[in-house]
Design a protein around this motif. Structure first.
Motif, PDB file in Angstrom:
ATOM      1  N   VAL A   1      -4.611   5.246  -3.905  1.00 49.24           N
ATOM      2  CA  VAL A   1      -4.843   4.123  -3.008  1.00 49.24           C
ATOM      3  C   VAL A   1      -5.224   4.611  -1.612  1.00 49.24           C
ATOM      4  O   VAL A   1      -5.972   3.946  -0.892  1.00 49.24           O
ATOM      5  N   ALA A   2      -4.757   5.832  -1.263  1.00 50.97           N
ATOM      6  CA  ALA A   2      -4.936   6.334   0.106  1.00 50.97           C
ATOM      7  C   ALA A   2      -6.402   6.364   0.526  1.00 50.97           C
ATOM      8  O   ALA A   2      -6.726   6.145   1.692  1.00 50.97           O
ATOM      9  N   GLN A   3      -7.327   6.589  -0.436  1.00 51.74           N
ATOM     10  CA  GLN A   3      -8.739   6.687  -0.067  1.00 51.74           C
ATOM     11  C   GLN A   3      -9.345   5.346   0.307  1.00 51.74           C
ATOM     12  O   GLN A   3     -10.466   5.295   0.802  1.00 51.74           O
TER      13      GLN A   3
ATOM     14  N   THR B   1       0.395   6.616   4.320  1.00 53.86           N
ATOM     15  CA  THR B   1      -0.229   5.298   4.433  1.00 53.86           C
ATOM     16  C   THR B   1       0.694   4.244   5.049  1.00 53.86           C
ATOM     17  O   THR B   1       0.420   3.067   4.981  1.00 53.86           O
TER      18      THR B   1
ATOM     19  N   VAL C   1       0.839  -1.192   0.000  1.00 52.19           N
ATOM     20  CA  VAL C   1       0.000   0.000   0.000  1.00 52.19           C
ATOM     21  C   VAL C   1       0.882   1.252   0.000  1.00 52.19           C
ATOM     22  O   VAL C   1       0.625   2.217  -0.726  1.00 52.19           O
TER      23      VAL C   1
ATOM     24  N   ASP D   1       0.935   4.011  -2.955  1.00 46.36           N
ATOM     25  CA  ASP D   1       0.526   5.381  -2.657  1.00 46.36           C
ATOM     26  C   ASP D   1       1.629   6.369  -3.014  1.00 46.36           C
ATOM     27  O   ASP D   1       1.368   7.460  -3.520  1.00 46.36           O
TER      28      ASP D   1
ATOM     29  N   ARG E   1       1.726   6.738  -6.992  1.00 46.06           N
ATOM     30  CA  ARG E   1       0.644   7.577  -7.519  1.00 46.06           C
ATOM     31  C   ARG E   1      -0.144   8.133  -6.347  1.00 46.06           C
ATOM     32  O   ARG E   1      -1.155   7.567  -5.944  1.00 46.06           O
ATOM     33  N   PRO E   2       0.296   9.263  -5.810  1.00 43.42           N
ATOM     34  CA  PRO E   2      -0.297   9.786  -4.581  1.00 43.42           C
ATOM     35  C   PRO E   2      -1.805  10.007  -4.726  1.00 43.42           C
ATOM     36  O   PRO E   2      -2.279  10.454  -5.764  1.00 43.42           O
ATOM     37  N   GLY E   3      -2.540   9.645  -3.686  1.00 42.87           N
ATOM     38  CA  GLY E   3      -3.961   9.950  -3.613  1.00 42.87           C
ATOM     39  C   GLY E   3      -4.882   8.855  -4.100  1.00 42.87           C
ATOM     40  O   GLY E   3      -6.049   8.824  -3.750  1.00 42.87           O
TER      41      GLY E   3
END
Lengths: 492, 162
Positions: free
Chosen positions: A487-489, B3, A476, A480, A483-485
């Protein structure tokens, strides 16, 4: 490539009208059709001889020739309004159309017959995921100079290439890599080399069966001149196979040359069938450094490109460096990526659980076979059944240890880097801008120990770069960071 | 890093509860076919003992009791403003995330068995040969709404999706 055309130059003049391929293809098509119909032809000739009629035999030649002629007459192409259009078929007309700015690679190949006639086949690679053969845009049979001009035009009109062109204004650069005859020693260690050997061995045993040689020799046969002859034959066959792989390597890779042109990276190779591929720099998503065990031990490596819009069914178009000395492929990779990190940088270890999985997966199957063999011998089977599994055990241990050493991933200089495998180890580097999605795949066994297999999907190569058996939090985190943003959600 | 040390959560929505019934039905039909084939083998050859029938029956009952339920617990999906997130499988679980900007086509399909249960499946393809997201067993209406939403959202994003 002799006269510099501006980026605004129109496509080759006269291409706006529908036109046929080179008429010299009339010499190529019938030959090709005859070859394709060969099995049917043989049957027809045999049947014709049996029934005493000549009509069938004549028909067997006329039909393929007519088909070839028809194919020539019904195939037309044009380049108009920024699109390449190819129209084929008599009964079922099929028009394939591709916008010029969607062209990713242009491949020129020439078979032996075509080379004699001065023709080449031009194949246009686009970004269609399921690019089945029927939809491929292939202009089979253009004069060589015309095809090259067309290639340059197609790749130069694409707007993304302009930057590359301006970056190399100071004359033609020296080639990045060229063929070296010493590379021939890697020929038997390539994938195709091994396949050739396996196929030949399989064919030989089948032949022996067909000829009626005894499968198991009597003890008495193991003495005397018969054995010498058999061993001699075996050695001769092996040497012959070795020569065959070397010859195969020479034919596919002879004259290899990789250079940077304004249109992109250009790879040329082949002695009989020549292949000339140009990869638009913008579409070079990454590279895969092949370090299979056999090649590694011999001090060799090879390199493939991950090209957007070119999937693995067209592996020939993505080869960058054939099996060669260990220094060449990494050097080329560094040049193409513009960074050293993705090629040489340190990788993050996947931890003890992943290492344990390498051991169990390599050793358990062999143990199962061994136990089965022991049981069989106990039940009265001959003792030599044990030899195979016992010999395999150390090999499995070596492979497992090598897999553990090789496993790793990292995010280096804008590239997701993943390495895994032993017999077919690959170190893949994918530019994070070319990642178009993520997959996390885990079986119950993997979930139990907190591992997952991360896939960074991309529009080329094998469809994804795979990070094998990585701890889920690490997967994870790297996804993240790449490619920021995105997977974070979806994290807890 | 935001994360670090975190794992993915499950997607928000389950598929239709009727998907369970569909999976039970297909498994049962396949089971009956396998039983009939084996019965034929038992009758035809003496070498195949009759107790294999009982063994197969037990295995099938366990399969039908466990696998559809497991599948139903695994199959989930979620759509946000920027991405699609799906989870499928049972023994091997597969979670896929695709950014809205990389969606190429959205397919709505209803197979014969799915129609029997008023279900549909949605397949979302990207330019990657390995990147299609498929959600089977959705309620037909939910699937249709999902397709409409996805098409509208994916249309709003610029680029050629590669």
């Amino acid at each position: 490539m002799s006269e510099p055309l501006g980026p605004a130059a129109p496509p080759v003049a006269g291409d706006e009208e529908w036109q046929r391929l080179d008429p010299r293809m009339l010499l190529v098509h019938p030959v090709r059709e005859v070859v394709r119909f060969l099995p049917a032809l043989v049957a027809i000739v045999l049947a014709g001889t049996a029934s005493g009629g000549v009509t069938w035999q004549v028909l067997g030649v006329v039909v393929p020739v007519a088909l070839g002629l028809l194919r020539y007459l019904t195939t037309r192409f044009r380049i108009a309004d920024g699109r390449v259009e190819l129209s084929r078929g008599l009964l079922q007309r099929r028009v394939t159309s591709v916008a010029v700015d969607r062209v990713r690679t242009v491949d020129l190949t020439a078979s032996l017959v075509q080379r004699v006639l001065g023709l080449v086949r031009l194949r246009i690679g686009t970004g269609v995921a399921a690019n089945d053969d029927g939809d491929a845009l292939e202009l089979d049979g253009l004069p060589a100079d015309r095809a090259e001009a067309l290639r340059d035009d197609l790749l130069r009109v694409a707007p993304a290439v302009d930057q590359t062109a301006s970056a190399t204004k100071d004359g033609p650069a020296p080639p990045v890599a060229t063929f070296d005859p010493r590379w021939l020693r890697f020929a038997p260690l390539t994938g195709t080399g091994l396949v050739v050997v396996a196929a030949a061995v399989g064919g030989a045993t089948q032949l022996l069966d067909a000829v009626g040689l005894p499968r198991s020799l009597d003890r008495a046969d193991l003495r005397g001149p018969g054995v010498v002859g058999a061993v001699g034959l075996l050695v001769a066959v092996l040497v012959g196979l070795l020569l065959l792989t070397v010859l195969g390597y020479l034919v596919t890779n002879g004259g290899y040359r990789l250079e940077q042109t304004p249109a992109g990276w250009r790879v040329r190779r082949g002695l009989l069938t020549t292949r000339d591929t140009t990869i638009d720099d913008e579409r070079l998503a990454g590279v895969a450094l092949g370090e299979p065990l056999a090649l590694r031990v011999a001090g060799g490596r090879h390199l493939q490109a991950i090209v957007t819009g070119v999937d693995r069914s067209e592996t020939g178009s993505s080869m960058l460096v054939p099996p060669s000395d260990a220094a060449v492929a990494p050097r080329v990779a560094r040049t193409l990526l513009g960074h050293a990190g993705p090629v040489d940088g340190p990788l993050r270890d996947h931890g003890p659980a992943a290492a344990r999985r390498r051991w169990t997966r390599a050793v358990v199957p062999v143990l199962v076979v061994l136990v089965a063999a022991v049981a069989a011998v106990g039940a009265g089977a001959p003792w030599w059944l044990l030899l195979g599994p016992v010999a395999l055990l150390p090999a499995a241990l070596v492979v497992a240890a090598d897999r553990v050493r090789g496993l790793g991933h990292a995010l280096l200089e804008g590239h997701l880097v993943a390495r895994s495998g032993s017999l077919a180890r690959r170190r893949e580097a994918l530019g994070t801008g070319h990642v178009i999605g993520w997959t996390f795949r885990d079986t119950w066994f993997q979930r139990r120990v907190g591992l997952t297999t991360l896939g960074a999907t991309t529009a080329g190569g094998r469809g994804a770069v795979t990070v094998l058996d990585v701890p889920e939090p690490d997967a994870v985190a790297v996804a993240d960071a790449a490619r920021p943003g995105l997977v974070a959600q979806f994290v807890r | 890093m935001a994360t670090t040390g975190q794992a993915l959560r499950d997607p928000a929505h389950r598929v239709s509860p009727r998907a369970r019934a569909m999976w039970v039905t297909t498994a049962a039909v396949e089971g009956v076919v396998a039983l009939v084939v084996l019965l034929g083998a038992v009758l035809a050859w003496d070498a195949v003992p009759a107790w294999t029938l009982a063994l197969l029956l037990v295995a099938e009952v366990v399969w039908i009791a466990v696998v559809p339920q497991w599948r139903y617990r695994t199959h989930r999906w979620e759509v946000t403003d920027t991405a699609v997130y799906t989870q499928t499988g049972w023994w091997a679980r597969e979670r896929r995330i695709a950014p809205m900007s990389r969606i190429q086509t959205v397919d709505h399909a209803e197979g014969p068995v799915e129609r029997l249960f008023g279900l549909a499946s949605v397949t979302i393809t990207t330019a990657s040969a390995a990147g299609a997201l498929a959600v089977p067993g959705l309620d037909r209406e939910v699937a249709r709404r999902l397709v409409d939403d996805l098409v509208r959202q994916a249309d709003a994003v610029e680029g050629d999706a590669t």
